[in-house]
Design a protein around this motif. Structure first.
Motif, PDB file in Angstrom:
ATOM      1  N   PRO A 168      21.063  22.211  16.939  1.00  0.00           N
ATOM      2  CA  PRO A 168      22.091  21.817  17.907  1.00  0.00           C
ATOM      3  C   PRO A 168      21.549  21.942  19.317  1.00  0.00           C
ATOM      4  O   PRO A 168      20.608  22.705  19.583  1.00  0.00           O
ATOM      5  CB  PRO A 168      23.231  22.815  17.638  1.00  0.00           C
ATOM      6  CG  PRO A 168      22.594  23.958  16.939  1.00  0.00           C
ATOM      7  CD  PRO A 168      21.443  23.412  16.174  1.00  0.00           C
ATOM      8  N   SER A 169      22.131  21.199  20.228  1.00  0.00           N
ATOM      9  CA  SER A 169      21.628  21.165  21.609  1.00  0.00           C
ATOM     10  C   SER A 169      21.650  22.553  22.236  1.00  0.00           C
ATOM     11  O   SER A 169      20.800  22.875  23.077  1.00  0.00           O
ATOM     12  CB  SER A 169      22.454  20.191  22.437  1.00  0.00           C
ATOM     13  OG  SER A 169      23.825  20.566  22.455  1.00  0.00           O
ATOM     14  N   LEU A 170      22.595  23.386  21.828  1.00  0.00           N
ATOM     15  CA  LEU A 170      22.697  24.736  22.383  1.00  0.00           C
ATOM     16  C   LEU A 170      21.426  25.533  22.105  1.00  0.00           C
ATOM     17  O   LEU A 170      20.909  26.241  22.980  1.00  0.00           O
ATOM     18  CB  LEU A 170      23.917  25.440  21.790  1.00  0.00           C
ATOM     19  CG  LEU A 170      24.455  26.664  22.539  1.00  0.00           C
ATOM     20  CD1 LEU A 170      24.932  26.263  23.925  1.00  0.00           C
ATOM     21  CD2 LEU A 170      25.600  27.293  21.762  1.00  0.00           C
ATOM     22  N   LYS A 227      18.443  24.179  21.283  1.00  0.00           N
ATOM     23  CA  LYS A 227      17.331  23.514  21.975  1.00  0.00           C
ATOM     24  C   LYS A 227      17.255  23.985  23.427  1.00  0.00           C
ATOM     25  O   LYS A 227      16.169  24.270  23.957  1.00  0.00           O
ATOM     26  CB  LYS A 227      17.510  22.001  21.922  1.00  0.00           C
ATOM     27  CG  LYS A 227      17.323  21.383  20.543  1.00  0.00           C
ATOM     28  CD  LYS A 227      17.529  19.882  20.596  1.00  0.00           C
ATOM     29  CE  LYS A 227      17.357  19.246  19.227  1.00  0.00           C
ATOM     30  NZ  LYS A 227      17.613  17.776  19.262  1.00  0.00           N
ATOM     31  N   GLU A 228      18.411  24.067  24.079  1.00  0.00           N
ATOM     32  CA  GLU A 228      18.454  24.525  25.465  1.00  0.00           C
ATOM     33  C   GLU A 228      18.034  25.987  25.569  1.00  0.00           C
ATOM     34  O   GLU A 228      17.383  26.394  26.544  1.00  0.00           O
ATOM     35  CB  GLU A 228      19.862  24.334  26.031  1.00  0.00           C
ATOM     36  CG  GLU A 228      20.262  22.868  26.193  1.00  0.00           C
ATOM     37  CD  GLU A 228      21.733  22.692  26.493  1.00  0.00           C
ATOM     38  OE1 GLU A 228      22.417  23.732  26.664  1.00  0.00           O
ATOM     39  OE2 GLU A 228      22.206  21.545  26.553  1.00  0.00           O
ATOM     40  N   LEU A 229      18.402  26.776  24.564  1.00  0.00           N
ATOM     41  CA  LEU A 229      18.028  28.186  24.548  1.00  0.00           C
ATOM     42  C   LEU A 229      16.510  28.339  24.526  1.00  0.00           C
ATOM     43  O   LEU A 229      15.934  29.134  25.283  1.00  0.00           O
ATOM     44  CB  LEU A 229      18.645  28.873  23.321  1.00  0.00           C
ATOM     45  CG  LEU A 229      18.298  30.341  23.107  1.00  0.00           C
ATOM     46  CD1 LEU A 229      18.865  31.192  24.231  1.00  0.00           C
ATOM     47  CD2 LEU A 229      18.819  30.831  21.760  1.00  0.00           C
ATOM     48  N   ILE A 230      15.852  27.564  23.662  1.00  0.00           N
ATOM     49  CA  ILE A 230      14.394  27.616  23.574  1.00  0.00           C
ATOM     50  C   ILE A 230      13.766  27.097  24.863  1.00  0.00           C
ATOM     51  O   ILE A 230      12.806  27.692  25.388  1.00  0.00           O
ATOM     52  CB  ILE A 230      13.909  26.811  22.360  1.00  0.00           C
ATOM     53  CG1 ILE A 230      14.380  27.474  21.054  1.00  0.00           C
ATOM     54  CG2 ILE A 230      12.389  26.682  22.364  1.00  0.00           C
ATOM     55  CD1 ILE A 230      14.085  26.663  19.808  1.00  0.00           C
ATOM     56  N   SER A 231      14.292  26.005  25.387  1.00  0.00           N
ATOM     57  CA  SER A 231      13.744  25.422  26.622  1.00  0.00           C
ATOM     58  C   SER A 231      13.842  26.383  27.802  1.00  0.00           C
ATOM     59  O   SER A 231      12.880  26.545  28.561  1.00  0.00           O
ATOM     60  CB  SER A 231      14.472  24.115  26.954  1.00  0.00           C
ATOM     61  OG  SER A 231      14.240  23.134  25.969  1.00  0.00           O
ATOM     62  N   SER A 232      14.992  27.019  27.955  1.00  0.00           N
ATOM     63  CA  SER A 232      15.160  27.947  29.085  1.00  0.00           C
ATOM     64  C   SER A 232      14.263  29.168  28.923  1.00  0.00           C
ATOM     65  O   SER A 232      13.772  29.721  29.919  1.00  0.00           O
ATOM     66  CB  SER A 232      16.627  28.372  29.200  1.00  0.00           C
ATOM     67  OG  SER A 232      17.083  28.988  28.010  1.00  0.00           O
TER      68      SER A 232
END
Length: 517
Positions: free
Chosen positions: A183-185, A187-192
Motif C-alpha cells: 500500500p502507498s502508506l 511505500k511512503e514509509l520506506i521512502s521517508s
C-alpha cells in the motif's frame, strides 16, 4: 526480430583489423589452418576461430558458449564447403535475448546479451557486481528478482544500465509474494526512511527493551519516521546488542515463541489488525481496528546497526527485520494513571491481545497520544514480537487489571469480533509469506474461538482475559485446563479439525459457568 551475422573471412586484409591476430595465425591461411570468423552483433565484431571440419551446428555451439545463444536445429554443413567464399552470413535468432549495455565508473561501456527471462541479479552476477546497484533511467534497481523483460521498453533494442557505487546504507522491501502490492502508506514509509539516511541522519538505537530497535529519522533529522528491528538482534539472538545469552533451544524470552521470528509476528499483527470494514485487501491505507502502526518486512544496511564482527558495507552485513511507522506520543501507559484512558481505547487493544494470545502486553508498549483540538487520548499498541505463541503459559495483559476491562463491549466491537475468522487469517498470513507453525496455529484458533464465544455470551474483556491468563506462574489458566482435557479425550490419530471441535465443546461448558456468574 533481432539478428546477428557471422562473417567467415580467411582474407588477410580482414584480419588486420584485429591487432595481434596475425601473430597467432600467420600470414598465409589455407584449408588446413584454423579459419577466422567474426561474430557481428550490434555493430560489434567478435573474432572466433573454427576448424575446416567443423559443421555449422558445431559453430553454433561454439557461439553459444561465448555469447549464451540458444542452439537451434541445423542441417550439417561443413565449414570447408563454404570457406571458398570471402563472406558467410549466418542468421542467429535472438528473439529470446536482450542487448544490455552497462556503463562503468570510468565511463567504459560493457555490452552483453541476456535471456529476457533472466533477472537483474543475473546481470550483476555476470559482471561481478554483487555489492553494487544498477540504475535504469534514474530508477535504482534494488530488487534483484526484477526480470529483464520487465525493464524492456517498447521499440528499444538495448537496455542502458549504469553501475552505481555501493552505498553504505539501503532500505528495501522484502518481497515474498510479487502478486501483493505494498500500500502507498508503506511505500511512503520506506521512502521517508531512505530520505533521512541519504541526508546523513543515522539510526538511533533505542535504550529501551531487550532487543535491537533503531529509530530512523526524517530528512530534517528533527523527528523519527520509523522503527527498525533486525531479527538477528532480537533477545537471545546471535547479534543481540544488550548482551543477552544465546538461546540454546531456539525458544525466545517468552515461552512458546521462537528467536528470529519476532519481525514476522510484528508484521502479522498489522496484517490481521483489520479495519472496521473487514479483512485487509491490499493495497489500501485504512487504519486497523486496534491501531497497530503500519509495519512491513525490509532488508536494511547501515554501519550503526550492531555488527559485532565488524562492518564492511557488504551484502553479508545486510539485516532483515520489521520496519514500523513511528507514532508521535506523549508517553506510554506506564507514565500516567490508567483511569484517564477511554473505555473504547482499552477494549480495542484487549481484542487484539486476546485474539493473538499476546505474551507480552504491558504498559510500556502501549503509546499514549492526544488527537484533535480537544486532546482526546488515543492508545496505540506496539511491540508484537511475542504474539502467536505455541502455548498459553506466558499470556499477560496489563489492561486486565484496569477498570475499563470490566465494562461490556460495545455493539460495534461485538460485530467486529463476530466477523473474525481464524482460518481466513491463517491463509492471509500464508499469502504474505509466513507459514505459521502448526502448534502456533492451534493456539491462534483456540484464542480466536475463546474471544468469539466469550463476547457472544456477553462476557467482559476481564472475564475472557482471566480465562486465558494465569493467576500465578505455577497455576494453569482455565484455557490450559480446557486444552489438557481435550488432549485426554482426543487420540493422536484424530485430525486438527476434530481436536478443535472437542475444545469447542469443553469451552462451552466452562463459559456457561462464567456467564452464570
Amino acid at each position: 526480430m533481432s539478428f546477428a551475422s557471422v562473417a567467415l573471412c580467411p582474407a588477410l586484409e580482414e584480419i588486420i583489423n584485429f591487432p595481434g591476430i596475425i601473430g597467432r595465425f600467420g600470414n598465409g591461411l589455407n584449408l588446413d589452418d584454423p579459419i577466422l570468423i567474426f561474430l557481428n552483433i550490434a555493430e560489434s565484431l567478435n573474432p572466433m576461430r573454427v576448424m575446416e571440419s567443423d559443421s555449422i551446428a558445431s559453430m553454433k555451439l561454439t557461439i553459444q558458449s561465448i555469447k549464451g545463444f540458444f542452439v537451434k536445429k541445423q542441417k550439417k554443413l561443413l565449414v570447408h564447403d563454404v570457406a571458398r567464399n570471402k563472406l558467410l552470413d549466418l542468421v542467429i535468432r535472438l528473439s529470446d535475448l536482450q542487448a544490455v549495455s552497462v556503463k562503468t565508473f570510468g565511463g567504459k561501456v560493457v555490452e552483453l546479451f541476456v535471456e529476457k527471462s533472466r533477472s537483474v541479479g543475473y546481470v550483476k552476477q555476470k559482471l561481478s557486481l554483487k555489492d553494487h546497484e544498477l540504475t535504469l533511467d534514474g530508477e535504482e534497481l534494488f530488487d534483484d528478482q526484477r526480470l529483464i523483460t520487465d525493464l524492456c521498453k517498447s521499440g528499444e533494442n538495448v537496455i542502458h544500465l549504469l553501475i552505481g557505487k555501493p552505498k553504505d546504507f539501503f532500505v528495501e522491501p522484502l518481497v515474498v509474494n510479487h502478486e501483493i502490492e505494498l500500500p502507498s502508506l508503506l511505500k511512503e514509509l520506506i521512502s521517508s526512511t531512505i530520505e533521512g539516511l541519504e541526508k546523513g541522519n543515522s539510526p538511533k538505537k533505542s535504550s529501551d527493551g531487550s532487543g535491537g530497535a533503531y529509530f530512523m529519522q526524517d530528512q530534517s533529522g528533527h523527528k523519527y519516521v520509523s522503527v527498525f528491528k533486525p531479527i538477528d538482534e532480537e533477545p537471545m539472538a546471535v547479534n543481540n546488542p544488550h548482551g543477552l545469552p544465546l538461546s540454546l533451544d531456539g525458544e525466545g524470552l517468552k515461552k512458546g515463541t521462537q528467536v528470529g521470528e519476532g519481525a514476522f509476528r510484528e508484521v502479522a499483527a498489522y496484517i490481521l489488525d483489520y479495519p472496521i470494514t473487514g479483512p485487509r485487501t491490499f493495497p489500501h491505507d485504512q487504519p486497523g481496528f486496534s491501531g497497530v502502526p503500519p509495519t512491513t518486512m525490509v532488508k536494511c544496511l547501515h554501519k550503526d546497526f550492531n555488527h559485532p564482527n565488524g562492518y564492511s558495507s557488504s551484502q553479508e552485513d545486510t539485516k532483515i527485520g520489521s520496519l514500523q511507522m513511528f507514532v508521535s506520543n506523549v508517553g506510554t501507559c506506564e507514565d500516567m494513571g490508567y483511569g484517564v484512558f477511554p473505555v473504547d481505547q482499552v477494549h480495542k487493544i484487549s481484542v487484539l491481545d486476546m485474539r493473538l494470545a499476546n505474551a507480552d502486553r504491558h504498559g510500556g508498549n502501549i503509546l499514549v497520544s492526544r488527537d484533535g483540538n480537544d486532546g482526546q487520548i488515543v492508545l496505540t499498541p506496539i511491540d508484537h514480537g511475542y504474539c502467536f505463541p505455541n502455548k498459553f503459559e506466558d499470556c499477560t495483559f496489563e489492561w486486565l487489571y484496569w477498570p475499563q476491562a470490566k465494562e461490556p463491549y460495545s455493539s460495534e466491537t461485538l460485530d467486529y469480533i463476530k466477523a473474525l475468522d481464524a482460518e481466513q487469517d491463517i491463509e492471509l498470513m500464508r499469502l504474505h509469506g509466513w507459514e505459521i507453525p502448526s502448534s502456533c496455529a492451534r493456539v491462534f484458533r483456540i484464542s480466536t474461538m475463546l474471544l468469539k464465544k466469550g463476547a457472544e455470551k456477553g462476557l467482559t474483556p476481564f472475564a475472557i482475559g482471566s480465562i486465558m491468563c494465569r493467576e500465578t506462574l505455577e497455576k494453569e489458566s482455565v484455557i490450559e485446563l480446557i486444552i489438557f482435557e481435550a488432549e485426554a479425550i482426543v487420540s493422536l490419530e484424530k485430525t486438527e479439525e476434530e481436536f478443535i471441535s472437542t475444545v469447542s465443546g469443553i469451552m462451552d461448558r466452562y463459559l456457561d459457568k462464567y456467564s452464570l456468574n
